[in-house]
Design an enzyme around this catalytic site. Structure first.
Site, PDB file in Angstrom:
ATOM      1  N   ASP A  14       0.879  -1.158   0.000  1.00  0.00           N
ATOM      2  CA  ASP A  14       0.000   0.000   0.000  1.00  0.00           C
ATOM      3  C   ASP A  14       0.922   1.215   0.000  1.00  0.00           C
ATOM      4  O   ASP A  14       2.046   1.146   0.494  1.00  0.00           O
ATOM      5  CB  ASP A  14      -0.894  -0.006   1.242  1.00  0.00           C
ATOM      6  CG  ASP A  14      -1.824   1.195   1.283  1.00  0.00           C
ATOM      7  OD1 ASP A  14      -2.406   1.531   0.233  1.00  0.00           O
ATOM      8  OD2 ASP A  14      -1.962   1.793   2.357  1.00  0.00           O
ATOM      9  N   ASP A  16       0.107   5.011   0.765  1.00  0.00           N
ATOM     10  CA  ASP A  16      -0.054   5.988   1.844  1.00  0.00           C
ATOM     11  C   ASP A  16      -0.073   5.307   3.200  1.00  0.00           C
ATOM     12  O   ASP A  16      -0.877   4.425   3.455  1.00  0.00           O
ATOM     13  CB  ASP A  16      -1.350   6.789   1.656  1.00  0.00           C
ATOM     14  CG  ASP A  16      -1.321   7.629   0.407  1.00  0.00           C
ATOM     15  OD1 ASP A  16      -0.487   8.533   0.343  1.00  0.00           O
ATOM     16  OD2 ASP A  16      -2.124   7.371  -0.509  1.00  0.00           O
TER      17      ASP A  16
END
Length: 191
Positions: A14, A16
Protein backbone atom coordinates in the site's frame (compact mmCIF):
# COMPACT_ATOMS: atom_id res chain seq x y z
CA UNK A 1 10.26 -25.05 10.26
CA UNK A 2 8.34 -26.22 7.20
CA UNK A 3 8.64 -24.05 4.10
CA UNK A 4 5.43 -22.80 2.48
CA UNK A 5 4.36 -24.66 -0.67
CA UNK A 6 4.92 -21.52 -2.75
CA UNK A 7 7.72 -19.10 -3.44
CA UNK A 8 7.22 -15.35 -3.20
CA UNK A 9 7.05 -14.10 -6.76
CA UNK A 10 6.30 -10.43 -6.13
CA UNK A 11 5.64 -8.00 -3.28
CA UNK A 12 2.87 -5.41 -3.35
CA UNK A 13 2.65 -2.52 -0.90
CA UNK A 14 0.00 0.00 0.00
CA UNK A 15 1.36 3.48 -0.66
CA UNK A 16 -0.05 5.99 1.84
CA UNK A 17 0.89 5.16 5.41
CA UNK A 18 3.04 2.17 4.42
CA UNK A 19 5.77 3.33 2.03
CA UNK A 20 4.91 7.02 1.92
CA UNK A 21 4.23 9.46 4.73
CA UNK A 22 1.60 11.59 3.01
CA UNK A 23 -0.18 12.60 6.22
CA UNK A 24 1.46 16.05 6.44
CA UNK A 25 0.24 17.10 2.97
CA UNK A 26 -3.19 15.51 3.37
CA UNK A 27 -3.56 17.32 6.70
CA UNK A 28 -2.24 20.58 5.19
CA UNK A 29 -4.97 20.49 2.58
CA UNK A 30 -7.65 19.81 5.20
CA UNK A 31 -6.24 22.62 7.37
CA UNK A 32 -6.41 25.06 4.45
CA UNK A 33 -10.05 24.13 3.91
CA UNK A 34 -10.79 24.63 7.62
CA UNK A 35 -9.03 28.01 7.61
CA UNK A 36 -11.06 29.15 4.59
CA UNK A 37 -14.17 28.46 6.66
CA UNK A 38 -12.87 30.27 9.75
CA UNK A 39 -12.24 27.07 11.72
CA UNK A 40 -9.32 26.54 14.09
CA UNK A 41 -6.51 24.21 12.97
CA UNK A 42 -6.31 20.66 14.26
CA UNK A 43 -3.02 18.95 15.17
CA UNK A 44 -1.36 16.64 12.65
CA UNK A 45 -1.83 13.84 15.19
CA UNK A 46 -5.61 14.08 14.62
CA UNK A 47 -5.17 13.43 10.89
CA UNK A 48 -2.26 10.95 10.80
CA UNK A 49 -4.23 7.78 11.71
CA UNK A 50 -6.59 8.50 8.79
CA UNK A 51 -4.00 9.15 6.05
CA UNK A 52 -4.57 5.78 4.38
CA UNK A 53 -8.24 6.74 3.94
CA UNK A 54 -7.28 9.80 1.87
CA UNK A 55 -9.92 12.47 1.30
CA UNK A 56 -12.55 10.39 3.09
CA UNK A 57 -10.49 10.24 6.28
CA UNK A 58 -9.34 13.85 6.15
CA UNK A 59 -12.86 15.19 5.63
CA UNK A 60 -14.18 13.04 8.48
CA UNK A 61 -11.55 14.52 10.83
CA UNK A 62 -11.70 18.09 9.52
CA UNK A 63 -15.46 18.46 9.21
CA UNK A 64 -17.11 15.33 10.61
CA UNK A 65 -18.52 14.44 7.17
CA UNK A 66 -18.79 10.97 5.67
CA UNK A 67 -19.69 9.94 2.10
CA UNK A 68 -23.32 9.52 3.16
CA UNK A 69 -23.60 13.27 3.97
CA UNK A 70 -25.04 15.71 1.42
CA UNK A 71 -22.09 18.11 1.74
CA UNK A 72 -19.47 15.39 1.30
CA UNK A 73 -19.13 15.26 -2.50
CA UNK A 74 -18.50 18.99 -2.95
CA UNK A 75 -15.98 18.95 -0.09
CA UNK A 76 -14.27 15.90 -1.62
CA UNK A 77 -13.93 17.60 -5.01
CA UNK A 78 -12.50 20.71 -3.35
CA UNK A 79 -10.12 18.60 -1.28
CA UNK A 80 -8.81 16.62 -4.26
CA UNK A 81 -8.31 19.73 -6.39
CA UNK A 82 -6.33 21.49 -3.66
CA UNK A 83 -4.44 18.33 -2.69
CA UNK A 84 -3.24 17.87 -6.27
CA UNK A 85 -1.50 21.26 -5.90
CA UNK A 86 0.30 20.49 -2.61
CA UNK A 87 0.77 16.73 -2.55
CA UNK A 88 4.57 16.85 -2.55
CA UNK A 89 5.23 19.76 -0.18
CA UNK A 90 6.02 17.46 2.77
CA UNK A 91 5.29 13.95 1.49
CA UNK A 92 8.30 11.60 1.66
CA UNK A 93 9.13 7.92 1.90
CA UNK A 94 9.24 6.57 5.43
CA UNK A 95 12.67 5.84 6.92
CA UNK A 96 13.98 2.48 5.77
CA UNK A 97 12.06 2.35 2.48
CA UNK A 98 15.30 2.96 0.57
CA UNK A 99 16.87 -0.13 2.18
CA UNK A 100 13.71 -2.14 1.53
CA UNK A 101 13.70 -1.19 -2.15
CA UNK A 102 17.42 -1.98 -2.44
CA UNK A 103 16.90 -5.40 -0.84
CA UNK A 104 14.03 -6.27 -3.18
CA UNK A 105 15.97 -5.00 -6.20
CA UNK A 106 19.10 -6.97 -5.22
CA UNK A 107 16.95 -10.09 -4.84
CA UNK A 108 15.42 -9.38 -8.28
CA UNK A 109 12.03 -9.63 -6.65
CA UNK A 110 9.36 -7.62 -8.52
CA UNK A 111 7.50 -5.16 -6.35
CA UNK A 112 4.75 -2.65 -6.83
CA UNK A 113 2.17 -0.47 -5.19
CA UNK A 114 -1.55 -1.05 -4.79
CA UNK A 115 -3.43 2.07 -3.77
CA UNK A 116 -6.90 3.55 -3.47
CA UNK A 117 -5.47 6.98 -4.33
CA UNK A 118 -6.76 8.41 -7.62
CA UNK A 119 -4.54 7.38 -10.50
CA UNK A 120 -3.54 10.92 -11.53
CA UNK A 121 -2.52 11.72 -7.94
CA UNK A 122 -0.61 8.44 -7.63
CA UNK A 123 1.35 9.26 -10.79
CA UNK A 124 2.25 12.69 -9.37
CA UNK A 125 3.51 11.17 -6.11
CA UNK A 126 5.52 8.46 -7.87
CA UNK A 127 7.06 11.04 -10.21
CA UNK A 128 7.99 13.21 -7.23
CA UNK A 129 9.54 10.36 -5.25
CA UNK A 130 12.13 8.84 -7.62
CA UNK A 131 12.84 5.97 -5.24
CA UNK A 132 9.33 4.64 -5.88
CA UNK A 133 9.00 5.51 -9.57
CA UNK A 134 10.19 2.08 -10.83
CA UNK A 135 7.40 0.32 -8.92
CA UNK A 136 4.46 1.60 -10.86
CA UNK A 137 1.06 1.22 -9.28
CA UNK A 138 -1.90 -1.08 -9.65
CA UNK A 139 -5.02 1.09 -9.68
CA UNK A 140 -7.99 -0.36 -7.82
CA UNK A 141 -11.30 0.43 -9.46
CA UNK A 142 -14.50 -0.89 -7.94
CA UNK A 143 -17.10 -1.62 -10.60
CA UNK A 144 -20.71 -1.76 -9.53
CA UNK A 145 -24.04 0.03 -9.45
CA UNK A 146 -24.42 3.50 -7.94
CA UNK A 147 -26.04 1.88 -4.90
CA UNK A 148 -23.13 -0.56 -4.51
CA UNK A 149 -20.70 2.37 -4.63
CA UNK A 150 -22.67 4.15 -1.88
CA UNK A 151 -22.55 0.99 0.25
CA UNK A 152 -18.81 0.55 -0.37
CA UNK A 153 -18.21 4.19 0.55
CA UNK A 154 -20.21 3.69 3.74
CA UNK A 155 -18.18 0.57 4.57
CA UNK A 156 -14.99 2.56 4.19
CA UNK A 157 -16.14 4.99 6.90
CA UNK A 158 -16.04 2.29 9.56
CA UNK A 159 -13.07 3.17 11.78
CA UNK A 160 -10.27 0.62 11.95
CA UNK A 161 -10.90 -1.83 14.79
CA UNK A 162 -14.67 -1.15 14.86
CA UNK A 163 -17.54 -3.31 13.71
CA UNK A 164 -20.86 -2.59 12.06
CA UNK A 165 -23.73 -5.06 11.77
CA UNK A 166 -25.66 -5.56 8.54
CA UNK A 167 -28.67 -3.97 10.24
CA UNK A 168 -26.64 -0.89 11.17
CA UNK A 169 -25.32 -0.65 7.61
CA UNK A 170 -28.83 -1.01 6.20
CA UNK A 171 -30.07 1.78 8.48
CA UNK A 172 -27.68 4.13 6.67
CA UNK A 173 -29.78 3.61 3.51
CA UNK A 174 -33.40 3.97 4.68
CA UNK A 175 -34.87 4.29 1.17
CA UNK A 176 -33.17 1.12 -0.10
CA UNK A 177 -35.13 -2.10 0.08
CA UNK A 178 -33.97 -5.63 -0.45
CA UNK A 179 -33.93 -6.19 -4.19
CA UNK A 180 -31.62 -9.17 -4.26
CA UNK A 181 -31.27 -12.34 -2.29
CA UNK A 182 -28.27 -14.62 -2.28
CA UNK A 183 -28.73 -18.36 -2.34
CA UNK A 184 -25.78 -20.74 -2.48
CA UNK A 185 -23.51 -18.03 -3.90
CA UNK A 186 -25.94 -16.99 -6.64
CA UNK A 187 -27.61 -13.62 -6.77
CA UNK A 188 -31.37 -13.87 -7.34
CA UNK A 189 -33.41 -10.78 -8.19
CA UNK A 190 -36.34 -10.42 -5.80
CA UNK A 191 -38.14 -7.63 -7.62
Amino acid sequence: MKRPPFAVQAVLFDMDGTLVDSAPDLALDAQRMRAARGLEPLPLSAYRPHASSGARGMLRVAFGHSPADDAYESLRKEFLLEYSRCLLEHTACFDGVDQLVATLTDARLPWGIVTNKAQHLTRQVLAGLPLLAPAGAVPVELIGTAFQHRVWQALMTIPRGSTLSYAELASMFPRASAEYEYLHGQCLKVR
